[in-house]
Design an enzyme around this catalytic site. Sequence first.
Site, PDB file in Angstrom:
ATOM      1  N   LYS A  35      50.174 -20.191 -60.428  1.00  0.00           N
ATOM      2  CA  LYS A  35      49.982 -21.505 -61.047  1.00  0.00           C
ATOM      3  C   LYS A  35      51.260 -21.927 -61.747  1.00  0.00           C
ATOM      4  O   LYS A  35      52.125 -21.116 -62.115  1.00  0.00           O
ATOM      5  CB  LYS A  35      48.819 -21.486 -62.039  1.00  0.00           C
ATOM      6  CG  LYS A  35      48.995 -20.556 -63.251  1.00  0.00           C
ATOM      7  CD  LYS A  35      49.809 -21.138 -64.395  1.00  0.00           C
ATOM      8  CE  LYS A  35      49.981 -20.139 -65.517  1.00  0.00           C
ATOM      9  NZ  LYS A  35      50.967 -20.582 -66.546  1.00  0.00           N
ATOM     10  N   PRO A 123      55.746 -12.865 -59.177  1.00  0.00           N
ATOM     11  CA  PRO A 123      56.436 -11.984 -60.127  1.00  0.00           C
ATOM     12  C   PRO A 123      55.592 -11.713 -61.373  1.00  0.00           C
ATOM     13  O   PRO A 123      54.734 -12.508 -61.764  1.00  0.00           O
ATOM     14  CB  PRO A 123      57.704 -12.762 -60.485  1.00  0.00           C
ATOM     15  CG  PRO A 123      57.899 -13.727 -59.367  1.00  0.00           C
ATOM     16  CD  PRO A 123      56.532 -14.079 -58.894  1.00  0.00           C
ATOM     17  N   ALA A 125      55.079 -11.104 -65.461  1.00  0.00           N
ATOM     18  CA  ALA A 125      55.596 -11.623 -66.735  1.00  0.00           C
ATOM     19  C   ALA A 125      56.523 -12.810 -66.513  1.00  0.00           C
ATOM     20  O   ALA A 125      57.577 -12.924 -67.119  1.00  0.00           O
ATOM     21  CB  ALA A 125      56.316 -10.520 -67.517  1.00  0.00           C
ATOM     22  N   ALA A 129      51.038 -16.548 -63.969  1.00  0.00           N
ATOM     23  CA  ALA A 129      49.673 -16.010 -63.958  1.00  0.00           C
ATOM     24  C   ALA A 129      49.432 -15.025 -62.829  1.00  0.00           C
ATOM     25  O   ALA A 129      48.348 -14.989 -62.250  1.00  0.00           O
ATOM     26  CB  ALA A 129      48.634 -17.131 -63.928  1.00  0.00           C
ATOM     27  N   GLY A 130      50.416 -14.175 -62.531  1.00  0.00           N
ATOM     28  CA  GLY A 130      50.241 -13.202 -61.463  1.00  0.00           C
ATOM     29  C   GLY A 130      49.146 -12.195 -61.754  1.00  0.00           C
ATOM     30  O   GLY A 130      48.307 -11.890 -60.904  1.00  0.00           O
ATOM     31  N   SER A 132      46.651 -12.568 -63.866  1.00  0.00           N
ATOM     32  CA  SER A 132      45.389 -13.306 -63.902  1.00  0.00           C
ATOM     33  C   SER A 132      44.891 -13.601 -62.496  1.00  0.00           C
ATOM     34  O   SER A 132      43.684 -13.535 -62.223  1.00  0.00           O
ATOM     35  CB  SER A 132      45.575 -14.617 -64.676  1.00  0.00           C
ATOM     36  OG  SER A 132      45.905 -14.363 -66.025  1.00  0.00           O
ATOM     37  N   ALA A 133      45.814 -13.923 -61.596  1.00  0.00           N
ATOM     38  CA  ALA A 133      45.430 -14.161 -60.203  1.00  0.00           C
ATOM     39  C   ALA A 133      44.813 -12.913 -59.591  1.00  0.00           C
ATOM     40  O   ALA A 133      43.785 -12.984 -58.891  1.00  0.00           O
ATOM     41  CB  ALA A 133      46.654 -14.605 -59.401  1.00  0.00           C
ATOM     42  N   ASP A 165      44.036 -17.675 -68.109  1.00  0.00           N
ATOM     43  CA  ASP A 165      44.414 -18.235 -66.812  1.00  0.00           C
ATOM     44  C   ASP A 165      43.514 -17.777 -65.666  1.00  0.00           C
ATOM     45  O   ASP A 165      43.627 -18.291 -64.553  1.00  0.00           O
ATOM     46  CB  ASP A 165      45.861 -17.855 -66.470  1.00  0.00           C
ATOM     47  CG  ASP A 165      46.870 -18.480 -67.422  1.00  0.00           C
ATOM     48  OD1 ASP A 165      46.574 -19.545 -67.991  1.00  0.00           O
ATOM     49  OD2 ASP A 165      47.958 -17.892 -67.591  1.00  0.00           O
TER      50      ASP A 165
END
Length: 324
Positions: A35, A123, A125, A129-130, A132-133, A165
Amino acid sequence: MRGAWVMRYVENMNSQTAGDYEAWSDLVRVRVPAKVNVALCVGRRGDDGYHPLHTVFQALSLYDQVEVTPADEGAIDVDITGEDAEEIPRDGTDLATRAARLVRERYGRPDQGAHIRVTKSIPVAAGLAGGSADAAATLLACSVLWDLDTDPGALQALAGELGADVPFALLGGTALGTGRGTELLPLLTRGRYHWVLAFARRGLSTPSVYQRFDDTAGEGRDGLPPGLLEALASGDVPGVGARLCNDLQGPALELYGELAQTLRYGQGLDGVVGAVVSGSGPTCAFLLDEARAAKAVADEVARLPEVRGTLVAVGPVPGAQLLG
């Protein structure tokens, strides 16, 4: 018991039929997008320790993939490969493992287990929202794998417990987030939005950025920039670009000053109509209204010393999706 909402996921896929669901019973794949925050307006921290938000999320064509298969005796384990995989803890505190345990605790049985394989392109941090995804994808994947009696509302509620997220990663598209960012309203959006993402050479901790916000600004905007929702609804990409905003951008730049050079340089390139740090950073996102200019901008920005790589993405795209 296969919920109607699961069957709707299957029926809406171009190359799948409801009958194909049988083939997924021992392997479930979910693709989930990154996102960008088109706007992130942060209020003063409340007594509960949280900041009230008004944010506009947009899901982008940068994806992680989660695969789950059954495991015996209630075991839940995770294997993570791909972009920044080495940065993710292996002690069971990662968001994918937490998501699997949470959905099993609320809707499953202790003997249900899963092998979780996460293939990362988002990536870590990076303000995209990696993690969270991956949590959102795992919620959906384990619900299908274990044939749980859940529906989208139930998964959204669980997602909100895992992070601000995570619910949007399930929903996708473009949406307004309020409260802690978990109360979502899908937004009408016309047109395609072309983004160049510039990945920094080091990450930023979300808690540290919020702490700097509290120490310096303390309070951001009361609401969204005037005209932003209208620009999104009409497909006015330059209008959206002129209204990109992020109350955490200042604190992020204070913690990682070199990002300011990336923003200034990219914003001056042909075709760029807006630039913003995404979320708590440090990814810099450049909005363009034409696809043909995006590759040239990505190549130019990639030459900067604090940029480790760039990617062209488009939005909006759907949230977490089952794959055949």
